[in-house]
Design a protein around this motif. Sequence first.
Motif, PDB file in Angstrom:
ATOM      1  N   UNK A 252       0.839  -1.196   0.000  1.00 40.51           N
ATOM      2  CA  UNK A 252       0.000   0.000   0.000  1.00 40.51           C
ATOM      3  C   UNK A 252       0.873   1.245   0.000  1.00 40.51           C
ATOM      4  N   UNK A 253       0.497   2.182  -0.866  1.00 38.77           N
ATOM      5  CA  UNK A 253       1.236   3.433  -1.029  1.00 38.77           C
ATOM      6  C   UNK A 253       0.298   4.609  -0.796  1.00 38.77           C
ATOM      7  N   UNK A 254       0.779   5.612  -0.075  1.00 35.44           N
ATOM      8  CA  UNK A 254      -0.022   6.818   0.147  1.00 35.44           C
ATOM      9  C   UNK A 254       0.426   7.909  -0.820  1.00 35.44           C
ATOM     10  N   UNK A 255      -0.540   8.500  -1.505  1.00 30.77           N
ATOM     11  CA  UNK A 255      -0.239   9.569  -2.476  1.00 30.77           C
ATOM     12  C   UNK A 255      -0.371  10.933  -1.820  1.00 30.77           C
ATOM     13  N   UNK A 256       0.351  11.894  -2.351  1.00 28.98           N
ATOM     14  CA  UNK A 256       0.150  13.295  -1.950  1.00 28.98           C
ATOM     15  C   UNK A 256       0.606  13.618  -0.545  1.00 28.98           C
ATOM     16  N   UNK A 257       1.668  12.964  -0.072  1.00 29.34           N
ATOM     17  CA  UNK A 257       2.197  13.261   1.262  1.00 29.34           C
ATOM     18  C   UNK A 257       2.992  14.572   1.202  1.00 29.34           C
ATOM     19  N   UNK A 258       2.548  15.541   1.989  1.00 29.53           N
ATOM     20  CA  UNK A 258       3.176  16.875   1.932  1.00 29.53           C
ATOM     21  C   UNK A 258       3.857  17.278   3.230  1.00 29.53           C
ATOM     22  N   UNK A 259       3.539  16.600   4.327  1.00 30.52           N
ATOM     23  CA  UNK A 259       4.098  17.054   5.612  1.00 30.52           C
ATOM     24  C   UNK A 259       4.712  15.898   6.413  1.00 30.52           C
ATOM     25  N   UNK A 260       5.600  16.284   7.359  1.00 34.25           N
ATOM     26  CA  UNK A 260       6.236  15.310   8.250  1.00 34.25           C
ATOM     27  C   UNK A 260       5.180  14.620   9.117  1.00 34.25           C
ATOM     28  N   UNK A 261       4.124  15.357   9.501  1.00 34.69           N
ATOM     29  CA  UNK A 261       3.062  14.780  10.340  1.00 34.69           C
ATOM     30  C   UNK A 261       2.331  13.669   9.591  1.00 34.69           C
ATOM     31  N   UNK A 262       2.080  13.908   8.320  1.00 35.75           N
ATOM     32  CA  UNK A 262       1.412  12.884   7.508  1.00 35.75           C
ATOM     33  C   UNK A 262       2.282  11.638   7.413  1.00 35.75           C
ATOM     34  N   UNK A 263       3.572  11.839   7.161  1.00 34.37           N
ATOM     35  CA  UNK A 263       4.483  10.701   7.053  1.00 34.37           C
ATOM     36  C   UNK A 263       4.566   9.949   8.385  1.00 34.37           C
ATOM     37  N   UNK A 264       4.586  10.695   9.492  1.00 35.16           N
ATOM     38  CA  UNK A 264       4.666  10.056  10.816  1.00 35.16           C
ATOM     39  C   UNK A 264       3.430   9.178  11.037  1.00 35.16           C
ATOM     40  N   UNK A 265       2.260   9.695  10.680  1.00 34.80           N
ATOM     41  CA  UNK A 265       1.031   8.915  10.847  1.00 34.80           C
ATOM     42  C   UNK A 265       1.092   7.634  10.006  1.00 34.80           C
ATOM     43  N   UNK A 266       1.528   7.759   8.745  1.00 36.92           N
ATOM     44  CA  UNK A 266       1.595   6.604   7.842  1.00 36.92           C
ATOM     45  C   UNK A 266       2.600   5.575   8.334  1.00 36.92           C
ATOM     46  N   UNK A 267       3.711   6.051   8.892  1.00 36.75           N
ATOM     47  CA  UNK A 267       4.735   5.161   9.436  1.00 36.75           C
ATOM     48  C   UNK A 267       4.159   4.364  10.600  1.00 36.75           C
ATOM     49  N   UNK A 268       3.470   5.084  11.475  1.00 40.33           N
ATOM     50  CA  UNK A 268       2.870   4.463  12.660  1.00 40.33           C
ATOM     51  C   UNK A 268       1.805   3.439  12.259  1.00 40.33           C
ATOM     52  N   UNK A 269       1.123   3.662  11.138  1.00 38.71           N
ATOM     53  CA  UNK A 269       0.075   2.754  10.677  1.00 38.71           C
ATOM     54  C   UNK A 269       0.625   1.595   9.839  1.00 38.71           C
ATOM     55  N   UNK A 270       1.928   1.593   9.583  1.00 40.03           N
ATOM     56  CA  UNK A 270       2.527   0.481   8.840  1.00 40.03           C
ATOM     57  C   UNK A 270       2.350   0.562   7.335  1.00 40.03           C
ATOM     58  N   UNK A 271       2.119   1.758   6.816  1.00 39.53           N
ATOM     59  CA  UNK A 271       2.022   1.932   5.362  1.00 39.53           C
ATOM     60  C   UNK A 271       3.385   1.600   4.729  1.00 39.53           C
ATOM     61  N   UNK A 272       3.384   0.957   3.560  1.00 40.36           N
ATOM     62  CA  UNK A 272       4.641   0.510   2.960  1.00 40.36           C
ATOM     63  C   UNK A 272       5.415   1.633   2.257  1.00 40.36           C
ATOM     64  N   UNK A 273       4.717   2.386   1.432  1.00 39.23           N
ATOM     65  CA  UNK A 273       5.387   3.384   0.589  1.00 39.23           C
ATOM     66  C   UNK A 273       4.626   4.700   0.578  1.00 39.23           C
ATOM     67  N   UNK A 274       5.318   5.755   0.161  1.00 39.21           N
ATOM     68  CA  UNK A 274       4.605   7.015  -0.073  1.00 39.21           C
ATOM     69  C   UNK A 274       5.247   7.780  -1.210  1.00 39.21           C
TER      70      UNK A 274
END
Length: 276
Positions: free
Chosen positions: A234-256
């Motif tokens: 699973x990849x998250x599109x449109x990541x613009x901020x460190x907070x967004x990346x931190x949330x995705x990391x914590x949720x176990x998202x694979x790529x961004x």
Amino acid sequence: KVKSEGRNHIALYSDELTAQAKQRVLLETRLRNALKQDKLQCYYQPQIDIASGKIMGAEVLLRWHDAELGHIPPSVFIPLAESCGLIHHVGSWVLQQSCRQLKTWLDQGIAPFSLAINVSAHQFNKDQLLGLLEQVLIDTAVPAHLIELEVTESALMINEERVIAIMQQIKAMGIRLAIDDFGTGYSSLSYLKRLPLDALKIDRRFIEHIPQAHDDKQITSAIIALAHNMNLKVLAEGVETAEQLAFLTQQGCDYYQGYYFSKPIPANEFVALLQR
Ligand code: C2E
Ligand code: MG
Ligand code: MG
Ligand code: MG
């Protein structure tokens, strides 16, 4: 008087229509020429592996700069190409061009990474696509597993059995398949389960308001769990901020991918980025 007003109104309306139609024909002609003269450009947006922080691939995004009209966004010229039938030509150009670029990078010993290429619903529902893919793999000699095709849910809704058959043939070639803009379409989970997919891309609209929007966070973590339960990346599109990346990391998202790491950039800038 009333009558003439009425006539004027109609005249005005048809003038507007004519202007719109003329604009369309102009754009279409210029797009046709741009294709012929190789004036379209492939840009590359890095895709990052969250666990390692390394670039694992790039999405190919088409750019068109017209000498007179300036920059025309894909949100304008892709639908135009779809409605006038040019999309097959555009799609085949993007595939050939970007796979040739990937082959050059591989030959130069730039670490292996994959290319994600957008395929329009119109292309997906034509038999030509399979032949085109075979031809590109032969012509460019890139390993099929380094190619991922991105299709939107709308591409999958036209003829389900046929779509499954096409996808299976694409998979049999070794090419990867991802659903783009996941969560914005209407495909059912039981149908998704039948598709030979490799990855889901969470649409930018769900990422945009994280961390403020509680519901978007819930939806995003639900999509990540769903993907993993289905054995998909699973990849998250449109990541613009460190907070967004931190949330995705914590949720176990694979790529961004997103402006937080890099905008889509031309091939030479992409190489510079890889070498940094
Ligand atoms: P897409 O495939 O969902 O591509 C993602 C879009 O989000 C791209 O817009 C990209 O530039 C943009 N983006 C990436 N990161 C961020 C971010 O952090 N913030 C924001 N605000 N935007 C971000 P772009 O390049 O304008 O392309 C728009 C759409 O046009 C694409 O959506 C895709 O559906 C279509 N498209 C682009 N190139 C091609 C192509 O070669 N073939 C086809 N069939 N469609 C294409
Ligand atoms: Mg895409
Ligand atoms: Mg997308
Ligand atoms: Mg999109």
